[in-house]
Design an enzyme around this catalytic site. Sequence first.
Site, PDB file in Angstrom:
ATOM      1  N   ASP A  22     -14.227  71.003  58.960  1.00 31.49           N
ATOM      2  CA  ASP A  22     -15.598  70.646  58.580  1.00 31.49           C
ATOM      3  C   ASP A  22     -16.192  71.674  57.613  1.00 31.49           C
ATOM      4  O   ASP A  22     -16.632  72.752  58.033  1.00 31.49           O
ATOM      5  CB  ASP A  22     -16.459  70.573  59.854  1.00 31.49           C
ATOM      6  N   ASP A  66     -19.177  67.922  52.223  1.00 37.31           N
ATOM      7  CA  ASP A  66     -19.074  68.063  53.676  1.00 37.31           C
ATOM      8  C   ASP A  66     -17.985  67.159  54.258  1.00 37.31           C
ATOM      9  O   ASP A  66     -18.201  65.976  54.507  1.00 37.31           O
ATOM     10  CB  ASP A  66     -20.428  67.717  54.313  1.00 37.31           C
TER      11      ASP A  66
HETATM   12  C1  LIG Z   1     -19.185  63.535  67.627  1.00 38.15           C
HETATM   13  S1  LIG Z   1     -18.074  63.588  66.352  1.00 38.15           S
HETATM   14  C2  LIG Z   1     -18.655  64.853  65.262  1.00 38.15           C
HETATM   15  C3  LIG Z   1     -17.786  65.325  64.286  1.00 38.15           C
HETATM   16  C4  LIG Z   1     -18.196  66.320  63.414  1.00 38.15           C
HETATM   17  C5  LIG Z   1     -19.472  66.834  63.527  1.00 38.15           C
HETATM   18  C6  LIG Z   1     -19.917  67.917  62.595  1.00 38.15           C
HETATM   19  N1  LIG Z   1     -20.225  67.397  61.292  1.00 38.15           N
HETATM   20  C7  LIG Z   1     -21.435  66.632  61.213  1.00 38.15           C
HETATM   21  C8  LIG Z   1     -22.282  67.114  60.049  1.00 38.15           C
HETATM   22  O1  LIG Z   1     -21.729  68.195  59.415  1.00 38.15           O
HETATM   23  C9  LIG Z   1     -20.354  66.338  64.498  1.00 38.15           C
HETATM   24  C10 LIG Z   1     -19.936  65.349  65.363  1.00 38.15           C
END
Ligand SMILES: CSc1ccc(CNCCO)cc1
Length: 419
Positions: free
Chosen positions: A124, A308
């Site tokens: 991420d 992102d």
């Molecule tokens: C619940 S699945 C999930 C996957 C990645 C993230 C983090 N990224 C979001 C905005 O950067 C949050 C939730």
Amino acid sequence: MVTVTNLVLTSVLAGLGLGSALPPRIGTTNIGHGNGRATLNQVRRPNYRFNGARQVYKTYLKYGVPAPEELIQAVAHTDALNLAAAKRDTGSAAATPIDPRFDIAYVTPVTIGTPPQTLQLDLDTGSSDLWVFSSHTPASQVRGQRIYAPDKSTTSKLLNGHTWSITYGDGSGSRGNVYTDKFTIGGVTVKSQAIETAQQVSSSFTTEDAIDGLVGLGFSTLNTVSPNGQLTFFDNAKPNLDSPVFTADLKYMKPGTYDFGFIDKTKYTGEITYVPVETDPGYWTFTSSGYGVGSGTFSSSPITGIADTGTSLVYLPTAIVTAYYRQVQGATNSRSYGGYVFPCNSTLPAFVFGVGEAKFTIPPSYMSYAAVTDGSPTCFGGLQSSSGIGVNIWGDVALKAAFVVFNGEEPPTIGWANK
Ligand SMILES: CSc1ccc(CNCCO)cc1
């Protein structure tokens, strides 16, 4: 032909760090036959790096001809390059959509600890904490995720008195304590990486059983560990990487790759367009040069936003979003579905965005993200308004239309290429 005795030759060569002229050492691979005979087997020297200038230099010495100064400089220069190149890492790992029907997120296999524990993590670039489901996560909050158990790793160390807590743009979040341990992605290893073990995760993480945690690849300034912030995997790995870069080659409904330490020329076409990155407060923030809807005119207006990989969709200013959905029959901004929706059988235009002089096209198939609920005739758009977020986000819907280079040199830049 002038002969130079072995001793002088050796001392000259050794003095120049050019290795010895003596025959190979008698080692395990050589055989003394005990009758005054011996067999010397040649052995490959590990990490040997060719130095052409040195070969020429040796020839001058062999025939007793003084070598010109620039040749001696060339030997030293090549040695320096070889030395610098010798210690470099590169790696490559798959980025696989967690759902075959639509690309809500991508996971990548990583190993943690000794013996290695394999987890599937979401890389991420929109955050900077490396956190995992763990043996510290309450069983009621774990639903099929793989966990990291520090107590089962001989190389784990508790980072005493350190905690973390993070909340993401979509309202999800997690918190816990911190260990350091060996961490590997795609063959690139950090010997002592801060691993944030979850003691609590929000419901959306519990239900997302394909994601065992996140690897934050934003800038380390965003890391939430307290009292001392920790470095991301990329910041820790960077000094040993061949190049201080990682690349994202995400794909539509199929696995792509993240590469570390090198740029794979087979993964893109044409040139990579690099633009500056604003690192405050810690996202990969860059400015797009404009947008176009379908075959319509391209509007050269700067759009500052973040790249992102951890966000599924693209979030842009309302004016751009309404300009797009004006071209979609039956599109509405639905309060009940929380965004722009349209009949799944609508004909969608492509969405074009610019980076510098380059243009990138998000095809209609990416712009129809998913049915609002299974089997519904109403589809949710891959482009939504950023007005409620406060930042424009180039998420996976845009990233998978390009090959993206996250360049960690000083100052950092971001590169975009078609593929
Ligand atoms: C619940 S699945 C999930 C996957 C990645 C993230 C983090 N990224 C979001 C905005 O950067 C949050 C939730």
